[in-house]
Design a protein around this motif. Structure first.
Motif, PDB file in Angstrom:
ATOM      1  N   GLY A   1     -16.345  19.735  30.959  1.00 55.87           N
ATOM      2  CA  GLY A   1     -16.976  18.424  31.071  1.00 55.87           C
ATOM      3  C   GLY A   1     -17.034  17.928  32.504  1.00 55.87           C
ATOM      4  O   GLY A   1     -18.051  17.388  32.953  1.00 55.87           O
ATOM      5  N   LEU A   2     -15.941  18.118  33.250  1.00 51.68           N
ATOM      6  CA  LEU A   2     -15.929  17.708  34.654  1.00 51.68           C
ATOM      7  C   LEU A   2     -16.925  18.526  35.474  1.00 51.68           C
ATOM      8  O   LEU A   2     -17.622  17.992  36.343  1.00 51.68           O
ATOM      9  N   ALA A   3     -16.976  19.833  35.192  1.00 53.50           N
ATOM     10  CA  ALA A   3     -17.924  20.682  35.920  1.00 53.50           C
ATOM     11  C   ALA A   3     -19.365  20.271  35.634  1.00 53.50           C
ATOM     12  O   ALA A   3     -20.211  20.245  36.539  1.00 53.50           O
ATOM     13  N   GLU A   4     -19.657  19.934  34.397  1.00 53.24           N
ATOM     14  CA  GLU A   4     -21.009  19.497  34.051  1.00 53.24           C
ATOM     15  C   GLU A   4     -21.343  18.163  34.716  1.00 53.24           C
ATOM     16  O   GLU A   4     -22.470  17.953  35.188  1.00 53.24           O
ATOM     17  N   ASP A   5     -20.369  17.247  34.767  1.00 56.42           N
ATOM     18  CA  ASP A   5     -20.605  15.962  35.430  1.00 56.42           C
ATOM     19  C   ASP A   5     -20.841  16.141  36.922  1.00 56.42           C
ATOM     20  O   ASP A   5     -21.661  15.429  37.519  1.00 56.42           O
ATOM     21  N   MET A   6     -20.130  17.101  37.531  1.00 57.61           N
ATOM     22  CA  MET A   6     -20.366  17.375  38.948  1.00 57.61           C
ATOM     23  C   MET A   6     -21.754  17.979  39.156  1.00 57.61           C
ATOM     24  O   MET A   6     -22.459  17.630  40.109  1.00 57.61           O
ATOM     25  N   LYS A   7     -22.151  18.865  38.248  1.00 57.09           N
ATOM     26  CA  LYS A   7     -23.463  19.506  38.357  1.00 57.09           C
ATOM     27  C   LYS A   7     -24.592  18.485  38.224  1.00 57.09           C
ATOM     28  O   LYS A   7     -25.612  18.568  38.914  1.00 57.09           O
ATOM     29  N   ASN A   8     -24.403  17.505  37.341  1.00 62.94           N
ATOM     30  CA  ASN A   8     -25.443  16.501  37.089  1.00 62.94           C
ATOM     31  C   ASN A   8     -25.374  15.301  38.028  1.00 62.94           C
ATOM     32  O   ASN A   8     -26.191  14.384  37.905  1.00 62.94           O
TER      33      ASN A   8
END
Length: 287
Positions: free
Chosen positions: A100-107
């Motif tokens: 989830g954190l990685a996806e938030d950083m990506k977005n």
């Protein structure tokens, strides 16, 4: 001639430790709410997360159950298995913190959070609290599945509640470990690969699914000192009682209840003391 001076209110960062903690918790709850709203809008993610623990229950209960030896005397495999499944489910569920954190950083969501006047730890508190709430729902559903395949609590209502509290504490602890992985690797694909690469041996080289006594001698040393083993054994005692922690060979207890409590708490507290500050530090160093 008169001059009107407009006064603006300036928000000052809290200076006292109490005010800082209060601000972090308040901001963290807002991030938790945001994550919950995200889950309701994309329910398929939760559905696929639920499929995995159900598959583990059915796989071990109906395919491997009759081939498992060295069980504690008088204990059915489903009674041995389900407490370990609860712990395993909480640990596996914690990997979504990193993803989830990685996806938030990506977005770009993390960049937006960092630009706001909010506590640096709020994003991590919100994410881990959200995953804790989600794990509670998953454990409740897996508990229903466990009852359908023959599992029963046999050590009283209070101990059953304490077992669930233990499982939630384990999941919360691993969420912070997972947060460090997500913040360090940043890429969603790398985080997914790394999370399960280290979590599988940690869980499987333990008493989560089979007794330690049946493992290869060199693995027994590792498994007996694995914190997952302590958590699973304590969960079994709370769920089933004394027979669950009886050695199948010597018919002697493998540990005492007090010893399991002390070891379990020390591992949880120790891991939190290491990984909570580390995760916050990694978040602050994001570029």
């Amino acid at each position: 001639m008169s001059t009107t001076v407009a006064q603006t209110t300036v928000r000052r960062a809290p200076r006292t430790p109490g005010a800082k903690v209060s601000r972090a918790l308040s901001n963290g709850l807002l991030v938790t709410k945001r994550n919950l709203l995200t889950l309701t809008r994309v329910p398929t993610v939760f559905i696929f997360e639920l499929v995995q623990p159900i598959m583990f229950v059915l796989l071990f209960r109906f395919i491997y159950a009759n081939n498992i030896a060295n069980l504690p005397p008088g204990l059915d495999y489903v009674q041995f298995l389900m407490p370990g499944i609860f712990v395993q489910n909480a640990i596996f569920g914690a990997t979504t913190t990193a993803i989830g954190l990685a996806e938030d950083m990506k977005n770009g969501i993390i960049d937006r959070f960092r630009s706001l006047p909010m506590a640096r730890s709020a994003v991590l508190i919100g994410r881990t609290t959200f995953d804790l709430a989600k794990n509670m729902i998953l454990v409740a559903i897996v508990l229903v599945i466990g009852y359908l395949v023959g599992f029963r609590f046999q050590n009283g209502f209070v101990n059953a509640v304490l077992m669930i509290v233990l499982v939630m504490a384990v999941g919360f602890t691993f969420s912070w470990i997972s947060a460090c992985i997500g913040l360090a690797l940043k890429q969603v694909e790398a985080v997914q690969a790394a999370s399960f690469t280290w979590i599988f041996p940690v869980v499987f080289v333990s008493s989560a699914f089979v007794p330690v006594v049946g493992m290869a001698p060199f693995l027994q040393v590792i498994a007996r000192n694995n914190p997952v083993t302590h958590w699973c054994n304590l969960a079994r005692y709370l769920a089933v009682g004394f027979p669950a922690i009886t050695d199948p060979v010597t018919h002697m207890p493998i540990d005492t209840f007090e010893g399991l409590v002390v070891k379990s708490v020390l591992w949880i507290v120790g891991l939190l003391l290491i990984f909570v500050p580390l995760a916050i530090r990694l978040y602050r160093r994001l570029t």
